[in-house]
Design a protein around this motif. Structure first.
Motif, PDB file in Angstrom:
ATOM      1  N   GLY A   1       6.642  10.097  19.814  1.00 43.40           N
ATOM      2  CA  GLY A   1       7.344  11.128  19.043  1.00 43.40           C
ATOM      3  C   GLY A   1       7.341  10.830  17.552  1.00 43.40           C
ATOM      4  O   GLY A   1       7.147  11.728  16.725  1.00 43.40           O
ATOM      5  N   ASN A   2       7.538   9.567  17.188  1.00 44.91           N
ATOM      6  CA  ASN A   2       7.489   9.197  15.773  1.00 44.91           C
ATOM      7  C   ASN A   2       6.072   9.343  15.217  1.00 44.91           C
ATOM      8  O   ASN A   2       5.892   9.744  14.061  1.00 44.91           O
ATOM      9  CB  ASN A   2       7.989   7.773  15.575  1.00 44.91           C
ATOM     10  CG  ASN A   2       9.484   7.668  15.767  1.00 44.91           C
ATOM     11  OD1 ASN A   2      10.202   8.636  15.580  1.00 44.91           O
ATOM     12  ND2 ASN A   2       9.940   6.502  16.154  1.00 44.91           N
ATOM     13  N   GLY A   3       5.071   9.028  16.030  1.00 48.13           N
ATOM     14  CA  GLY A   3       3.692   9.229  15.600  1.00 48.13           C
ATOM     15  C   GLY A   3       3.380  10.695  15.377  1.00 48.13           C
ATOM     16  O   GLY A   3       2.683  11.059  14.426  1.00 48.13           O
ATOM     17  N   ALA A   4       3.907  11.556  16.231  1.00 45.20           N
ATOM     18  CA  ALA A   4       3.695  12.992  16.066  1.00 45.20           C
ATOM     19  C   ALA A   4       4.377  13.508  14.806  1.00 45.20           C
ATOM     20  O   ALA A   4       3.819  14.356  14.091  1.00 45.20           O
ATOM     21  CB  ALA A   4       4.210  13.744  17.289  1.00 45.20           C
ATOM     22  N   ASN A   5       5.562  12.988  14.491  1.00 46.92           N
ATOM     23  CA  ASN A   5       6.238  13.391  13.254  1.00 46.92           C
ATOM     24  C   ASN A   5       5.433  12.979  12.024  1.00 46.92           C
ATOM     25  O   ASN A   5       5.304  13.750  11.066  1.00 46.92           O
ATOM     26  CB  ASN A   5       7.634  12.789  13.189  1.00 46.92           C
ATOM     27  CG  ASN A   5       8.584  13.434  14.165  1.00 46.92           C
ATOM     28  OD1 ASN A   5       8.351  14.538  14.640  1.00 46.92           O
ATOM     29  ND2 ASN A   5       9.656  12.735  14.484  1.00 46.92           N
ATOM     30  N   LEU A   6       4.902  11.770  12.043  1.00 52.36           N
ATOM     31  CA  LEU A   6       4.069  11.338  10.919  1.00 52.36           C
ATOM     32  C   LEU A   6       2.789  12.148  10.819  1.00 52.36           C
ATOM     33  O   LEU A   6       2.295  12.417   9.716  1.00 52.36           O
ATOM     34  CB  LEU A   6       3.739   9.852  11.052  1.00 52.36           C
ATOM     35  CG  LEU A   6       4.838   8.890  10.638  1.00 52.36           C
ATOM     36  CD1 LEU A   6       4.412   7.458  10.900  1.00 52.36           C
ATOM     37  CD2 LEU A   6       5.214   9.080   9.194  1.00 52.36           C
ATOM     38  N   LEU A   7       2.238  12.548  11.958  1.00 55.41           N
ATOM     39  CA  LEU A   7       1.031  13.365  11.948  1.00 55.41           C
ATOM     40  C   LEU A   7       1.301  14.730  11.319  1.00 55.41           C
ATOM     41  O   LEU A   7       0.506  15.214  10.509  1.00 55.41           O
ATOM     42  CB  LEU A   7       0.486  13.530  13.362  1.00 55.41           C
ATOM     43  CG  LEU A   7      -0.799  14.326  13.508  1.00 55.41           C
ATOM     44  CD1 LEU A   7      -1.941  13.615  12.804  1.00 55.41           C
ATOM     45  CD2 LEU A   7      -1.123  14.523  14.979  1.00 55.41           C
ATOM     46  N   ILE A   8       2.417  15.343  11.645  1.00 54.33           N
ATOM     47  CA  ILE A   8       2.792  16.623  11.030  1.00 54.33           C
ATOM     48  C   ILE A   8       2.985  16.434   9.521  1.00 54.33           C
ATOM     49  O   ILE A   8       2.556  17.260   8.714  1.00 54.33           O
ATOM     50  CB  ILE A   8       4.060  17.195  11.681  1.00 54.33           C
ATOM     51  CG1 ILE A   8       3.788  17.599  13.119  1.00 54.33           C
ATOM     52  CG2 ILE A   8       4.579  18.399  10.902  1.00 54.33           C
ATOM     53  CD1 ILE A   8       5.031  17.963  13.897  1.00 54.33           C
ATOM     54  N   PHE A   9       3.602  15.328   9.140  1.00 55.32           N
ATOM     55  CA  PHE A   9       3.810  15.038   7.721  1.00 55.32           C
ATOM     56  C   PHE A   9       2.481  14.865   7.001  1.00 55.32           C
ATOM     57  O   PHE A   9       2.309  15.345   5.879  1.00 55.32           O
ATOM     58  CB  PHE A   9       4.662  13.772   7.597  1.00 55.32           C
ATOM     59  CG  PHE A   9       4.954  13.369   6.180  1.00 55.32           C
ATOM     60  CD1 PHE A   9       5.775  14.134   5.381  1.00 55.32           C
ATOM     61  CD2 PHE A   9       4.423  12.210   5.673  1.00 55.32           C
ATOM     62  CE1 PHE A   9       6.044  13.764   4.087  1.00 55.32           C
ATOM     63  CE2 PHE A   9       4.686  11.827   4.372  1.00 55.32           C
ATOM     64  CZ  PHE A   9       5.503  12.602   3.585  1.00 55.32           C
ATOM     65  N   LEU A  10       1.531  14.203   7.632  1.00 53.37           N
ATOM     66  CA  LEU A  10       0.237  13.964   7.015  1.00 53.37           C
ATOM     67  C   LEU A  10      -0.588  15.242   6.910  1.00 53.37           C
ATOM     68  O   LEU A  10      -1.247  15.487   5.908  1.00 53.37           O
ATOM     69  CB  LEU A  10      -0.537  12.910   7.805  1.00 53.37           C
ATOM     70  CG  LEU A  10      -1.868  12.461   7.234  1.00 53.37           C
ATOM     71  CD1 LEU A  10      -1.655  11.772   5.901  1.00 53.37           C
ATOM     72  CD2 LEU A  10      -2.560  11.533   8.193  1.00 53.37           C
ATOM     73  N   VAL A  11      -0.548  16.089   7.949  1.00 48.04           N
ATOM     74  CA  VAL A  11      -1.303  17.340   7.926  1.00 48.04           C
ATOM     75  C   VAL A  11      -0.721  18.301   6.891  1.00 48.04           C
ATOM     76  O   VAL A  11      -1.446  19.100   6.310  1.00 48.04           O
ATOM     77  CB  VAL A  11      -1.321  17.965   9.342  1.00 48.04           C
ATOM     78  CG1 VAL A  11      -1.855  19.377   9.325  1.00 48.04           C
ATOM     79  CG2 VAL A  11      -2.144  17.108  10.278  1.00 48.04           C
ATOM     80  N   GLY A  12       0.571  18.200   6.618  1.00 44.77           N
ATOM     81  CA  GLY A  12       1.222  19.074   5.642  1.00 44.77           C
ATOM     82  C   GLY A  12       0.878  18.749   4.215  1.00 44.77           C
ATOM     83  O   GLY A  12       1.424  19.350   3.303  1.00 44.77           O
ATOM     84  N   ASP A  13      -0.008  17.812   3.958  1.00 41.03           N
ATOM     85  CA  ASP A  13      -0.495  17.429   2.640  1.00 41.03           C
ATOM     86  C   ASP A  13       0.592  16.739   1.824  1.00 41.03           C
ATOM     87  O   ASP A  13       1.642  17.298   1.535  1.00 41.03           O
ATOM     88  CB  ASP A  13      -1.023  18.639   1.866  1.00 41.03           C
ATOM     89  CG  ASP A  13      -1.855  18.225   0.666  1.00 41.03           C
ATOM     90  OD1 ASP A  13      -2.364  17.097   0.679  1.00 41.03           O
ATOM     91  OD2 ASP A  13      -1.981  19.039  -0.260  1.00 41.03           O
ATOM     92  N   ILE A  14       0.314  15.496   1.488  1.00 37.83           N
ATOM     93  CA  ILE A  14       1.252  14.690   0.718  1.00 37.83           C
ATOM     94  C   ILE A  14       0.981  14.938  -0.764  1.00 37.83           C
ATOM     95  O   ILE A  14      -0.097  14.636  -1.261  1.00 37.83           O
ATOM     96  CB  ILE A  14       1.076  13.202   1.048  1.00 37.83           C
ATOM     97  CG1 ILE A  14       1.278  12.958   2.537  1.00 37.83           C
ATOM     98  CG2 ILE A  14       2.027  12.353   0.230  1.00 37.83           C
ATOM     99  CD1 ILE A  14       0.908  11.572   2.971  1.00 37.83           C
TER     100      ILE A  14
ATOM    101  N   ALA B   1      12.177  18.372  14.794  1.00 38.27           N
ATOM    102  CA  ALA B   1      11.676  17.471  15.830  1.00 38.27           C
ATOM    103  C   ALA B   1      12.529  16.214  15.930  1.00 38.27           C
ATOM    104  O   ALA B   1      12.756  15.703  17.038  1.00 38.27           O
ATOM    105  CB  ALA B   1      10.226  17.108  15.547  1.00 38.27           C
ATOM    106  N   ILE B   2      13.015  15.714  14.814  1.00 39.51           N
ATOM    107  CA  ILE B   2      13.874  14.525  14.832  1.00 39.51           C
ATOM    108  C   ILE B   2      15.183  14.818  15.557  1.00 39.51           C
ATOM    109  O   ILE B   2      15.648  14.020  16.381  1.00 39.51           O
ATOM    110  CB  ILE B   2      14.124  14.024  13.398  1.00 39.51           C
ATOM    111  CG1 ILE B   2      12.857  13.412  12.827  1.00 39.51           C
ATOM    112  CG2 ILE B   2      15.260  13.009  13.353  1.00 39.51           C
ATOM    113  CD1 ILE B   2      12.936  13.092  11.353  1.00 39.51           C
TER     114      ILE B   2
END
Length: 117
Positions: free
Chosen positions: A36-49, A80-81
Motif C-alpha cells: 500500500g505504501n509502494g502504491a502511494n509512492l507510485l501515485i505520487f511519482l506519476v503525478g509529476d514531482i 488512500a492513506i
C-alpha cells in the motif's frame, strides 16, 4: 530524485510480496501495508514531482499561468492513506481475535477442519 523513488517503490513492492508469501498472518498484514505504501509512492511519482505555486487562479487571469502543483495526486494519496489506516486497524483487531481463539497465527494450522472458531 525520480530514480531513487523508483528504486524505493520496487523495494517496497518486492518486500511486500515476499512478506505476503509467508505463513504468518502478521507478516501477511505487514506485506499488505508495504504494498500500500509502494502504491502511494507510485501515485505520487506519476503525478509529476515539481515545486510550484498552489493551483489558485488570480482574479485578473482566466487560466493558470506558469508552473503549479497538481492537487489530484495529493488528494488521491490522502484518501488512500485514510482508507488503508482503517483497513489496518480492522485487520489488527481481527488478527488479535483469531489469535486469542485459536492460539496461533500460522495460516496452515488455521486451514485444518478440526478446529471450530
Amino acid at each position: 530524485m525520480e530514480f531513487l523513488l523508483v528504486l524505493l517503490i520496487g523495494l517496497l513492492y518486492a518486500s511486500g510480496t515476499y512478506m505476503m508469501f509467508r505463513r504468518s498472518m502478521v507478516k501477511l498484514l505487514l506485506g499488505l501495508i508495504l504494498i500500500g505504501n509502494g502504491a502511494n509512492l507510485l501515485i505520487f511519482l506519476v503525478g509529476d514531482i515539481n515545486k510550484g505555486n498552489p493551483p489558485v487562479i488570480p482574479r485578473d487571469f482566466s487560466s493558470l499561468q506558469g508552473v503549479y502543483s497538481d492537487p489530484i495526486p495529493q488528494a488521491l494519496i490522502l484518501t488512500a492513506i485514510v482508507i488503508s489506516f482503517g483497513l489496518q486497524a480492522f485487520a489488527i483487531v481481527l488478527l488479535k481475535r483469531v489469535y486469542l481463539v485459536t492460539g496461533t497465527d500460522d495460516l496452515d494450522q488455521l486451514n485444518s477442519d478440526d478446529q471450530d472458531i
